[in-house]
Scaffold this motif. Structure first.
Motif, PDB file in Angstrom:
ATOM      1  N   UNK A 174       0.844  -1.203   0.000  1.00 43.26           N
ATOM      2  CA  UNK A 174       0.000   0.000   0.000  1.00 43.26           C
ATOM      3  C   UNK A 174       0.873   1.245   0.000  1.00 43.26           C
ATOM      4  N   UNK A 175       0.843   1.964  -1.112  1.00 43.92           N
ATOM      5  CA  UNK A 175       1.589   3.218  -1.237  1.00 43.92           C
ATOM      6  C   UNK A 175       0.578   4.366  -1.171  1.00 43.92           C
ATOM      7  N   UNK A 176       0.497   4.989  -0.001  1.00 45.43           N
ATOM      8  CA  UNK A 176      -0.603   5.919   0.252  1.00 45.43           C
ATOM      9  C   UNK A 176      -0.623   7.100  -0.712  1.00 45.43           C
ATOM     10  N   UNK A 337      -9.605  -2.846   2.241  1.00 41.25           N
ATOM     11  CA  UNK A 337      -8.444  -2.963   1.359  1.00 41.25           C
ATOM     12  C   UNK A 337      -7.176  -3.250   2.138  1.00 41.25           C
ATOM     13  N   UNK A 338      -7.042  -2.643   3.314  1.00 43.51           N
ATOM     14  CA  UNK A 338      -5.879  -2.906   4.172  1.00 43.51           C
ATOM     15  C   UNK A 338      -5.935  -4.341   4.686  1.00 43.51           C
ATOM     16  N   UNK A 339      -7.126  -4.773   5.121  1.00 51.20           N
ATOM     17  CA  UNK A 339      -7.272  -6.140   5.617  1.00 51.20           C
ATOM     18  C   UNK A 339      -6.942  -7.158   4.524  1.00 51.20           C
ATOM     19  N   UNK A 340      -7.408  -6.914   3.310  1.00 50.04           N
ATOM     20  CA  UNK A 340      -7.153  -7.830   2.199  1.00 50.04           C
ATOM     21  C   UNK A 340      -5.667  -7.869   1.852  1.00 50.04           C
ATOM     22  N   UNK A 341      -5.005  -6.708   1.953  1.00 53.92           N
ATOM     23  CA  UNK A 341      -3.566  -6.664   1.690  1.00 53.92           C
ATOM     24  C   UNK A 341      -2.804  -7.494   2.715  1.00 53.92           C
ATOM     25  N   UNK A 356      -1.506  -2.627  -4.560  1.00 56.57           N
ATOM     26  CA  UNK A 356      -2.756  -2.159  -3.981  1.00 56.57           C
ATOM     27  C   UNK A 356      -3.848  -2.062  -5.048  1.00 56.57           C
ATOM     28  N   UNK A 357      -3.455  -1.762  -6.279  1.00 57.82           N
ATOM     29  CA  UNK A 357      -4.429  -1.664  -7.368  1.00 57.82           C
ATOM     30  C   UNK A 357      -5.065  -3.022  -7.666  1.00 57.82           C
ATOM     31  N   UNK A 479     -11.388   5.751  -8.262  1.00 61.06           N
ATOM     32  CA  UNK A 479     -11.228   4.737  -9.309  1.00 61.06           C
ATOM     33  C   UNK A 479      -9.802   4.233  -9.250  1.00 61.06           C
ATOM     34  N   UNK A 480      -9.638   2.911  -9.201  1.00 58.95           N
ATOM     35  CA  UNK A 480      -8.280   2.348  -9.161  1.00 58.95           C
ATOM     36  C   UNK A 480      -8.338   0.870  -9.506  1.00 58.95           C
TER      37      UNK A 480
END
Length: 619
Positions: A174-176, A337-341, A356-357, A479-480
């Motif tokens: 994850x690159x914020x 998204x953080x949990x999935x990462x 992350x995408x 959108x990502x």
């Protein structure tokens, strides 16, 4: 007021949506807990590209979150009615067992793995999905896939995160800073925020759009005058800066407006839910000092020194005081998204990709979470009922009581449950753990056929100061990773509604408990009807028709929601202590305690920081 036909209650909506579109071709991943499918070590991510039969939690609609089924075992423990006899040992032994697979539990497993590369780890989660309050809701309308967040919303001011939290995000892909290009600021350009005054509270239904609309709101003329003049004068004239702040620290925001500013009662009605989305409770319990720090009206004339927060300001006020991050760091599924990462990093075969995408459209293989022979296993729908000092962890699965052994154990479940799981803890620690009251919340996603009514009205969100819901907002324009947020009002969209369920009380702990009881007793059908009726009343003049426009509803119920942060005036022990959280999080033998209750702060970085500290406590 409205018939079933007018509200669309007589129509079938998608309460069990399973994806079959292009983006989520094989979303029906399994929940085959404990299934043996070979070792995860040899498979990399190949398995994640194959569909699996079985239920897929993110696609479930209707009532989600802490359902009655999920709360059954924890409530039986609390009530002293749990009795399933002796646990049947599985024979499984792990270097670490983590109780709870929310963000803190997942982060704890990650930090432990970084220190002990060959460690075997088992996470046991009471819910049907991982992530705790960071869950994902998926829908399909007219062949279009939509994603919503069912709880934990965004990475709040990531520039303020600790080096441990920043490092973890980076390590899991994850690159914020990349969110800055994914957030479309132009999507809702020109659309304002509205306020809906309901007849029951204010005498008539009225949608106020912008300042001109507020001037015509159904408030008493004296209230309108008071609102206009809240920041016009020094209501604490004659006191020094320090004396003013100490005075504010002893008052709730409501008390300040009522007793110091002496506003009309309609003003109190208008501001009551203003803090609710942020704090989880209303103006009747939020401290006036923190209301000043948050920029609420009524303090502009006091001329307070704002160079730093006051000693009695809340922990989050101190942490975020000078932060200037925009509120744009948001996955389409929120912090799911953080949990999935984290899950992908811990169990690589559970999801494909590394970025992350890729996470946004990647399908999680739930049948790969608990595979025999894997170094890290995640067991869902497995509420823990006991943890002994020698590391025997008993849990319920598929109607049976089973046990595993952990050389070390991290309790990343909510603190109020820990005394029931570990009854031999010191009495002072047990008492401190039980003080960690959680705030009840509702996070609801309503899928709309289109958002033309919002465009017609010129708004992007509605605040409801007197109604069941606190507010309704069009989804974050992000959108990502191949996922495109709807940018045209003719397209379907997710509308997000929130409700802070704590009932009015100057002590939010009391309000939270009373609100939780009311929330659990409220059936889904009642929430659905209330939602449809309120949207019709507030958006109807823009052409909104709930029978036509609502395509799906997912209610994420968090009866035991976010950690209650300390704040004056209710937390008289803050900040000098002793703080209950410091006593509650003490390690005990080979047991360590994590979770946001340990902070206590209901933020992603707090969950990560407390996980890091818990792993350190095991050294």
């Amino acid at each position: 007021m409205f018939s079933d036909r007018e509200l669309g209650m007589d129509r079938t909506i998608n309460r069990r949506d399973f994806f079959n579109g292009v983006v989520f071709t094989a979303a029906a991943a399994g929940l085959m807990v404990g299934a043996a499918a070979g070792t995860a070590q040899a498979a990399s991510t190949a398995a994640a590209d194959k569909p699996a039969a079985g239920p897929y939690p993110p696609s479930k609609s209707g009532l989600r979150g802490q359902t009655d089924a999920m709360l059954k075992v924890p409530h039986a423990l609390r009530n002293g009615t749990f009795d399933m006899g002796q646990a049947k040992p599985t024979g499984e032994r792990y270097d670490l067992v983590v109780v709870g697979a929310g963000l803190s539990g997942l982060a704890a497993a990650w930090f432990y793995q970084q220190k002990h590369a060959n460690a075997t780890i088992l996470l046991l989660e009471v819910g049907e999905d991982f992530g705790g309050h960071a869950v994902r809701n998926e829908f399909e309308v007219g062949g279009r896939s939509l994603i919503g967040y069912g709880g934990s919303q965004s990475l709040d001011h990531p520039s303020t995160y600790s080096k441990h939290a920043k490092g973890l995000l980076k390590d899991v892909g994850i690159e914020v800073q990349r969110f800055e290009s994914y957030f479309h600021k132009e999507t809702y350009k020109g659309l304002e925020r509205a306020t809906f005054f309901d007849q029951e509270t204010f005498g008539r239904d009225y949608l106020a759009i912008g300042k001109d609309g507020l001037a015509k709101a159904p408030l008493h003329p004296d209230a309108l005058k008071d609102l206009a003049g809240l920041d016009s004068q020094d209501w604490l004239k004659g006191l020094s800066d320090e004396e003013k702040k100490l005075r504010l620290a002893d008052l709730t925001y409501t008390d300040y407006l009522r007793t110091v500013v002496k506003v009309h009662p309609d003003v109190i009605k208008y501001v009551q839910t203003m803090p609710s989305s942020n704090w989880g409770y209303g103006a009747d319990a939020v401290g006036a000092l923190d209301a000043w720090g948050d920029g609420y009206p009524g303090f502009g004339g006091l001329q307070l020194d704002s160079s730093t927060p006051h000693r009695l300001s809340s922990p989050t006020a101190w942490k975020l005081w000078d932060a200037e991050d925009e509120y744009i760091y948001h996955f389409p599924d929120g912090n799911a998204g953080v949990a999935r990462a984290l899950v992908r990093a811990l169990i690589p075969r559970s999801a494909s990709g590394h970025t992350m995408e890729k996470l946004v459209t990647a399908k999680v293989r739930y049948d790969q979470l608990d595979v025999k022979g894997s170094k890290v296993r995640l067991r869902l729908s497995s509420p823990v009922v006991q943890v002994t000092g020698d590391g025997e962890v008993s849990y319920v699965q598929d109607g049976g009581l089973r046990s595993v052994h952990g050389a070390k154990v991290i309790l990343a479940c909510q603190h109020q449950m820990i005394p029931y799981l570990v009854p031999d803890l010191p009495e002072d620690q047990r008492a401190a753990l039980k003080e960690a009251v959680r705030l009840p919340l509702l996070y609801t996603n309503v899928v709309l056929r289109d958002w033309k009514a919002f465009k017609n009205l010129g708004i992007q969100s509605v605040r409801y100061p007197g109604s069941y819901w606190v507010g309704a907002s069009l989804d974050f324009p992000v959108s990502m990773g191949g996922y495109e947020h709807p940018r045209n009002p003719d397209e379907p969209i997710v509308l997000h509604l929130t409700r802070a369920c704590a009932l009015p009380n100057p002590d939010p702990r009391i309000g939270a408990v009373k609100g939780r009881v009311e929330l659990i007793q409220t059936p889904f059908e009642q929430i659905e009807r209330t939602t449809r009726e309120l949207l019709l009343r507030s958006l109807g003049q823009g052409g909104f028709d709930p029978a036509r426009d609502i395509k799906a509803i997912t209610v994420n119920r968090w009866a035991h929601g976010y950690a209650l942060e300390y704040g004056r005036p209710w937390a008289t022990f803050y900040p000098d202590g002793p703080l209950p959280s410091a006593t509650a999080r003490r390690p005990y033998g080979n047991l360590a305690i994590a979770n946001t209750d340990s902070g206590p702060r209901a933020y992603v970085d707090s969950a990560i920081d407390e996980a890091w500290r818990a792993v350190k406590d095991l050294d």
